[in-house]
Design a protein around this motif. Structure first.
Motif, PDB file in Angstrom:
ATOM      1  N   VAL A  20      36.206  49.091  65.964  1.00  0.00           N
ATOM      2  CA  VAL A  20      36.553  47.615  65.977  1.00  0.00           C
ATOM      3  C   VAL A  20      37.929  47.488  65.333  1.00  0.00           C
ATOM      4  O   VAL A  20      37.982  48.121  64.348  1.00  0.00           O
ATOM      5  CB  VAL A  20      35.552  46.929  64.881  1.00  0.00           C
ATOM      6  N   SER A  21      38.590  46.505  65.784  1.00  0.00           N
ATOM      7  CA  SER A  21      40.141  46.463  65.255  1.00  0.00           C
ATOM      8  C   SER A  21      40.154  44.779  65.060  1.00  0.00           C
ATOM      9  O   SER A  21      39.948  44.232  66.150  1.00  0.00           O
ATOM     10  CB  SER A  21      41.090  46.948  66.163  1.00  0.00           C
ATOM     11  N   ASP A  22      40.971  44.294  63.991  1.00  0.00           N
ATOM     12  CA  ASP A  22      41.248  43.115  63.794  1.00  0.00           C
ATOM     13  C   ASP A  22      42.602  43.231  63.489  1.00  0.00           C
ATOM     14  O   ASP A  22      43.226  43.963  62.516  1.00  0.00           O
ATOM     15  CB  ASP A  22      40.369  42.550  62.631  1.00  0.00           C
ATOM     16  N   ILE A  23      43.749  42.477  64.075  1.00  0.00           N
ATOM     17  CA  ILE A  23      45.072  42.715  63.817  1.00  0.00           C
ATOM     18  C   ILE A  23      45.585  40.997  63.823  1.00  0.00           C
ATOM     19  O   ILE A  23      44.834  40.185  64.501  1.00  0.00           O
ATOM     20  CB  ILE A  23      45.753  43.342  65.061  1.00  0.00           C
ATOM     21  N   GLN A  24      46.625  40.773  63.089  1.00  0.00           N
ATOM     22  CA  GLN A  24      47.461  39.612  63.372  1.00  0.00           C
ATOM     23  C   GLN A  24      48.470  39.529  64.336  1.00  0.00           C
ATOM     24  O   GLN A  24      49.322  40.617  64.619  1.00  0.00           O
ATOM     25  CB  GLN A  24      48.166  39.489  61.763  1.00  0.00           C
ATOM     26  N   VAL A  25      48.267  38.763  64.939  1.00  0.00           N
ATOM     27  CA  VAL A  25      49.516  38.498  66.172  1.00  0.00           C
ATOM     28  C   VAL A  25      50.281  37.365  65.759  1.00  0.00           C
ATOM     29  O   VAL A  25      49.975  36.248  65.289  1.00  0.00           O
ATOM     30  CB  VAL A  25      48.811  38.069  67.218  1.00  0.00           C
ATOM     31  N   GLU A  26      51.770  37.728  65.895  1.00  0.00           N
ATOM     32  CA  GLU A  26      52.863  36.649  65.756  1.00  0.00           C
ATOM     33  C   GLU A  26      53.887  37.089  66.914  1.00  0.00           C
ATOM     34  O   GLU A  26      54.490  37.841  66.844  1.00  0.00           O
ATOM     35  CB  GLU A  26      53.371  36.709  64.308  1.00  0.00           C
ATOM     36  N   GLU A  27      53.837  35.987  67.481  1.00  0.00           N
ATOM     37  CA  GLU A  27      55.028  35.939  68.673  1.00  0.00           C
ATOM     38  C   GLU A  27      55.628  34.706  69.019  1.00  0.00           C
ATOM     39  O   GLU A  27      54.984  33.722  68.586  1.00  0.00           O
ATOM     40  CB  GLU A  27      54.253  36.735  69.976  1.00  0.00           C
ATOM     41  N   ASN A  28      56.697  34.875  69.734  1.00  0.00           N
ATOM     42  CA  ASN A  28      57.408  33.554  70.023  1.00  0.00           C
ATOM     43  C   ASN A  28      57.612  33.480  71.663  1.00  0.00           C
ATOM     44  O   ASN A  28      57.694  34.306  72.043  1.00  0.00           O
ATOM     45  CB  ASN A  28      58.837  33.432  69.497  1.00  0.00           C
ATOM     46  N   ASP A  46      50.080  43.231  74.559  1.00  0.00           N
ATOM     47  CA  ASP A  46      51.118  44.191  74.014  1.00  0.00           C
ATOM     48  C   ASP A  46      50.894  44.384  72.677  1.00  0.00           C
ATOM     49  O   ASP A  46      51.053  45.745  72.177  1.00  0.00           O
ATOM     50  CB  ASP A  46      52.465  43.307  74.052  1.00  0.00           C
ATOM     51  N   ASN A  47      50.182  43.411  71.833  1.00  0.00           N
ATOM     52  CA  ASN A  47      49.899  43.500  70.481  1.00  0.00           C
ATOM     53  C   ASN A  47      48.801  44.755  70.341  1.00  0.00           C
ATOM     54  O   ASN A  47      48.724  45.554  69.431  1.00  0.00           O
ATOM     55  CB  ASN A  47      49.611  42.325  69.723  1.00  0.00           C
ATOM     56  N   ILE A  48      47.921  44.608  71.270  1.00  0.00           N
ATOM     57  CA  ILE A  48      46.766  45.451  71.423  1.00  0.00           C
ATOM     58  C   ILE A  48      47.118  47.260  71.380  1.00  0.00           C
ATOM     59  O   ILE A  48      46.582  48.129  70.778  1.00  0.00           O
ATOM     60  CB  ILE A  48      45.592  45.149  72.140  1.00  0.00           C
ATOM     61  N   HIS A 102      40.810  39.904  67.518  1.00  0.00           N
ATOM     62  CA  HIS A 102      39.599  40.937  67.365  1.00  0.00           C
ATOM     63  C   HIS A 102      39.151  41.768  68.594  1.00  0.00           C
ATOM     64  O   HIS A 102      39.011  40.971  69.699  1.00  0.00           O
ATOM     65  CB  HIS A 102      38.287  40.252  66.825  1.00  0.00           C
ATOM     66  N   PHE A 103      39.191  42.945  68.708  1.00  0.00           N
ATOM     67  CA  PHE A 103      38.800  43.772  69.925  1.00  0.00           C
ATOM     68  C   PHE A 103      38.101  44.969  69.433  1.00  0.00           C
ATOM     69  O   PHE A 103      38.215  45.409  68.463  1.00  0.00           O
ATOM     70  CB  PHE A 103      40.123  43.844  70.849  1.00  0.00           C
ATOM     71  N   GLU A 104      37.430  45.590  70.393  1.00  0.00           N
ATOM     72  CA  GLU A 104      36.438  46.558  70.399  1.00  0.00           C
ATOM     73  C   GLU A 104      36.796  47.786  71.464  1.00  0.00           C
ATOM     74  O   GLU A 104      36.994  47.125  72.619  1.00  0.00           O
ATOM     75  CB  GLU A 104      35.022  46.386  70.344  1.00  0.00           C
ATOM     76  N   PHE A 105      36.670  48.984  71.212  1.00  0.00           N
ATOM     77  CA  PHE A 105      36.838  49.817  72.313  1.00  0.00           C
ATOM     78  C   PHE A 105      36.332  51.141  71.695  1.00  0.00           C
ATOM     79  O   PHE A 105      35.883  51.494  70.581  1.00  0.00           O
ATOM     80  CB  PHE A 105      38.340  50.144  72.422  1.00  0.00           C
ATOM     81  N   ASN A 106      35.824  51.972  72.760  1.00  0.00           N
ATOM     82  CA  ASN A 106      35.441  53.325  72.612  1.00  0.00           C
ATOM     83  C   ASN A 106      36.411  54.321  72.760  1.00  0.00           C
ATOM     84  O   ASN A 106      37.580  54.093  73.872  1.00  0.00           O
ATOM     85  CB  ASN A 106      34.289  53.608  73.717  1.00  0.00           C
ATOM     86  N   ALA A 107      36.631  55.377  72.079  1.00  0.00           N
ATOM     87  CA  ALA A 107      37.563  56.451  72.371  1.00  0.00           C
ATOM     88  C   ALA A 107      36.792  57.841  71.789  1.00  0.00           C
ATOM     89  O   ALA A 107      35.724  57.687  71.167  1.00  0.00           O
ATOM     90  CB  ALA A 107      38.631  56.233  71.401  1.00  0.00           C
ATOM     91  N   SER A 158      35.241  41.658  75.348  1.00  0.00           N
ATOM     92  CA  SER A 158      34.714  40.858  74.493  1.00  0.00           C
ATOM     93  C   SER A 158      36.044  40.578  73.319  1.00  0.00           C
ATOM     94  O   SER A 158      35.758  40.715  72.053  1.00  0.00           O
ATOM     95  CB  SER A 158      33.416  41.040  73.878  1.00  0.00           C
ATOM     96  N   PHE A 159      37.217  40.201  73.947  1.00  0.00           N
ATOM     97  CA  PHE A 159      38.425  39.875  73.058  1.00  0.00           C
ATOM     98  C   PHE A 159      38.244  38.460  72.353  1.00  0.00           C
ATOM     99  O   PHE A 159      37.545  37.742  73.023  1.00  0.00           O
ATOM    100  CB  PHE A 159      39.538  40.159  73.736  1.00  0.00           C
ATOM    101  N   LYS A 160      38.783  38.575  71.188  1.00  0.00           N
ATOM    102  CA  LYS A 160      38.513  37.170  70.399  1.00  0.00           C
ATOM    103  C   LYS A 160      39.977  36.850  69.771  1.00  0.00           C
ATOM    104  O   LYS A 160      40.240  37.531  69.254  1.00  0.00           O
ATOM    105  CB  LYS A 160      37.311  37.499  69.359  1.00  0.00           C
TER     106      LYS A 160
END
Ligand SMILES: [Zn+2]
Ligand SMILES: [Zn+2]
Length: 165
Positions: A77-85, A113-115, A60-65, A39-41
């Motif tokens: 739960v992880s929320d990151i900013q993505v900036e790519e060209n 790659d960002n994840i 936004h992505f979620e995982f178990n570890a 359930s990637f957003k």
């Protein structure tokens, strides 16, 4: 997710919204120690700036570890900013960017790659996790055991023991 950029690819400054909700199955080809939820957003934009297509947005992505100390499964739960060209493949020689062909940009690779980069080096269920007993394997967060952990001889100490004989 493949995005048709024909509306913006020839117009400097033009942009379009990109919203993605779903799975990134190729992510599972990477050797990570975590289990992703499908359930990637992503909510962002692609903008044409000087011939480069700039992708930016929030992912936004979620995982178990497993906790490194007690092996308990930890939901993260992880929320990151993505900036790519992106650059058109025929112009990619001296530009450090993802490439696209025709009028289609595939945003999966930069998202993946960002994840991968954002994954924690190690997961710990809580800062004061006591871990497992090294002798009997009891989860010391739940109960104590009567093992004497000093019975486990550190190989470095073993060498010293001989030295002092
Ligand atoms: Zn733990
Ligand atoms: Zn024990």
């Amino acid at each position: 997710m493949r995005v048709n950029v024909s509306d913006i690819v020839k117009t400097e400054g033009a942009g379009l919204d990109v919203d993605f909700l779903g799975d990134l199955p190729e992510l599972r080809e990477y050797d990570t120690s975590v289990e992703f939820k499908p359930s990637f957003k992503f909510a962002g934009r692609i903008v044409n700036l000087g011939g480069l297509l700039k992708l930016s947005g929030d992912l936004h992505f979620e995982f178990n570890a497993n906790c490194l100390r007690c092996l308990k499964q930890v939901d993260t739960v992880s929320d990151i900013q993505v900036e790519e060209n992106f650059v058109e493949v025929s112009k990619s020689d001296d530009v450090d960017a993802y490439t696209f062909e025709g009028n289609v940009v595939d945003i999966d690779k930069p998202l993946i790659d960002n994840i991968i980069l954002a994954l924690p080096m190690k997961t710990i269920c809580s800062d004061d996790c006591k871990g497992l007993c090294r002798v009997c394997g009891t989860d010391l967060n739940l109960k104590n055991c009567n093992c004497d952990e000093r019975e486990i001889v550190d190989p470095r100490m073993e060498i010293l023991k001989d030295y002092f004989k």
